[in-house]
Design a protein around this motif. Structure first.
Motif, short mmCIF file in Angstrom:
data_model
loop_
_atom_site.label_atom_id
_atom_site.label_comp_id
_atom_site.label_asym_id
_atom_site.label_seq_id
_atom_site.Cartn_x
_atom_site.Cartn_y
_atom_site.Cartn_z
N SER A 179 61.24 44.81 35.07
CA SER A 179 61.01 43.58 34.39
C SER A 179 60.41 42.38 35.59
O SER A 179 61.03 42.26 36.54
CB SER A 179 62.33 43.07 33.76
OG SER A 179 63.22 42.84 34.49
N VAL A 180 59.34 41.97 35.03
CA VAL A 180 58.31 40.96 35.89
C VAL A 180 58.35 39.38 35.40
O VAL A 180 58.02 39.18 34.40
CB VAL A 180 56.93 41.55 35.99
CG1 VAL A 180 56.12 40.45 36.82
CG2 VAL A 180 57.06 42.88 36.72
N ASN A 181 58.45 38.63 36.34
CA ASN A 181 58.56 37.19 35.90
C ASN A 181 57.42 36.48 36.78
O ASN A 181 56.75 37.14 37.68
CB ASN A 181 59.78 36.45 35.99
CG ASN A 181 60.32 36.65 37.52
OD1 ASN A 181 59.81 35.84 38.58
ND2 ASN A 181 61.69 37.15 37.72
N ALA A 182 57.31 35.38 36.41
CA ALA A 182 55.88 34.45 36.91
C ALA A 182 56.18 34.38 38.81
O ALA A 182 55.35 34.39 39.40
CB ALA A 182 55.85 33.07 36.31
N ALA A 183 57.40 34.29 39.06
CA ALA A 183 57.67 33.82 40.37
C ALA A 183 57.29 35.01 41.34
O ALA A 183 57.20 35.02 42.51
CB ALA A 183 59.06 33.49 40.81
N ALA A 225 52.83 33.06 30.11
CA ALA A 225 51.92 32.81 31.26
C ALA A 225 51.83 34.30 32.15
O ALA A 225 51.13 34.40 33.12
CB ALA A 225 52.75 31.80 32.22
N THR A 226 53.16 34.73 32.28
CA THR A 226 53.16 36.08 32.99
C THR A 226 52.26 37.16 32.62
O THR A 226 51.51 37.83 33.40
CB THR A 226 54.79 36.19 33.07
OG1 THR A 226 55.55 35.36 33.69
CG2 THR A 226 54.74 37.69 34.02
N VAL A 227 52.17 37.21 31.20
CA VAL A 227 51.26 38.13 30.60
C VAL A 227 50.02 37.74 30.94
O VAL A 227 49.11 38.64 31.11
CB VAL A 227 51.59 38.21 29.00
CG1 VAL A 227 50.44 38.82 28.27
CG2 VAL A 227 52.90 38.41 28.53
N ILE A 228 49.55 36.68 30.96
CA ILE A 228 48.19 36.08 31.33
C ILE A 228 47.80 36.55 32.45
O ILE A 228 46.60 37.20 33.05
CB ILE A 228 48.01 34.72 31.26
CG1 ILE A 228 48.05 34.41 29.79
CG2 ILE A 228 46.67 34.14 31.67
CD1 ILE A 228 47.94 32.83 29.43
N LYS A 229 48.83 36.44 33.69
CA LYS A 229 48.67 36.51 35.14
C LYS A 229 48.68 38.08 35.08
O LYS A 229 47.75 38.83 35.94
CB LYS A 229 49.58 36.21 35.89
CG LYS A 229 49.72 34.44 36.24
CD LYS A 229 50.88 34.26 37.14
CE LYS A 229 50.75 32.74 37.39
NZ LYS A 229 51.54 32.34 38.51
N LEU A 230 49.41 38.83 34.53
CA LEU A 230 49.44 40.38 34.57
C LEU A 230 48.04 41.03 34.10
O LEU A 230 47.46 42.02 34.51
CB LEU A 230 50.47 40.98 33.68
CG LEU A 230 51.85 40.91 34.43
CD1 LEU A 230 53.04 41.37 33.31
CD2 LEU A 230 52.01 41.91 35.58
N ALA A 231 47.45 40.24 32.77
CA ALA A 231 46.37 40.83 32.46
C ALA A 231 45.30 40.53 33.43
O ALA A 231 44.22 41.45 33.61
CB ALA A 231 45.85 39.76 30.96
#
Length: 255
Positions: A179-183, A225-231
């Motif tokens: 599990s990944v977060n924005a930080a 926001a995390t989804v957008i960065k991962l994408a």
């Protein structure tokens, strides 16, 4: 349509959030329902679990996990007996694991005893899903998972994983999800680690309220926001990334 609007057409996932540490647990759960965010409400002590479970069990999107946080083991190890009493009534376990950071390494031996007992009990019961803490202790966490929790008896999601490339490969071989977060996506080694995780093993999390979004404690919906960065890292559309993460959650739960 902007990226955030596109993501809203897909359900979001926050697989590690401390909902009971927000000002009002009921309000926090209601917001997850309103925002359609599949949220795992982790607990830090067994005594906190019953109310989390009582409120979450009435919802579509929220589930409660039964935890005994490694950072609290020094003071709360006696609650392991209550954890054992409660675990037959839930499929989700967390937050559990090990922490050998500067503030907690003195209790590491006791943490290992507790984590070993938790893994063994989960293996005996079978079909448990664990969200696992591994600060400065990835190798012993993986050693204990390999020894105590066969893949056929339970599944592990490594929360905020920051291990080496070889530890990542080993965790993947053990069947772990992450599990990944924005930080974790602010550049440097942590982001490189996330980039190396296969897309079919990734879930999103906030670890709220311990992380911040726009100067306030993160809420489950902030995983967008995390989804957008991962994408962006993976060269796919945010909506496609959101669908992948939701599919990963379904696979984890169905396994």
């Amino acid at each position: 349509m902007n990226q955030a609007d596109a993501i809203e057409r897909s359900a979001l996932v926050d697989f590690h959030c401390h909902l009971d540490l927000y000002p009002d647990l009921q309000v926090a759960i209601d917001q997850c329902e309103k925002d359609a965010v599949y949220t795992l409400a982790v607990t830090t002590t067994p005594k906190a679990w019953r109310r989390n479970h009582e409120l979450a069990s009435r919802t579509k999107y929220v589930r409660a996990a039964l935890g005994l946080h490694p950072q609290l083991v020094a003071e709360r190890a006696a609650e392991l007996a209550l954890w054992h009493e409660l675990v037959p009534t839930t499929r989700y376990v967390g937050e559990v694991g090990l922490d050998s950071g500067p503030s907690h390494f003195r209790s590491l031996a006791l943490q290992k005893q507790v984590f070993e007992a938790i893994l063994g009990r989960c293996a005996a019961l079978g079909d448990r899903i664990l969200t696992v803490h591994s600060v400065r202790s990835v190798k012993p966490v993986l050693d204990m998972i390999e020894a105590r929790l066969p893949r056929t008896r339970g599944r592990v999601v490594l929360h905020w994983f920051t291990g080496s490339a070889s530890e990542l490969r080993r965790a993947l071989e053990l069947g772990c999800f992450f599990s990944v977060n924005a930080a974790m996506l602010d550049g440097g080694r942590r982001e490189a680690c996330v980039a190396a995780i296969p897309s079919d093993r990734i879930l999103t999390e906030t670890d709220g309220p311990f992380t911040q979004t726009m100067g306030r404690p993160s809420r489950p919906s902030d995983v967008s926001a995390t989804v957008i960065k991962l994408a962006g890292m993976r060269g796919v559309e945010p909506a496609a990334m959101a669908r992948q993460i939701t599919a990963n959650l379904k696979h984890l739960i169905a396994s």
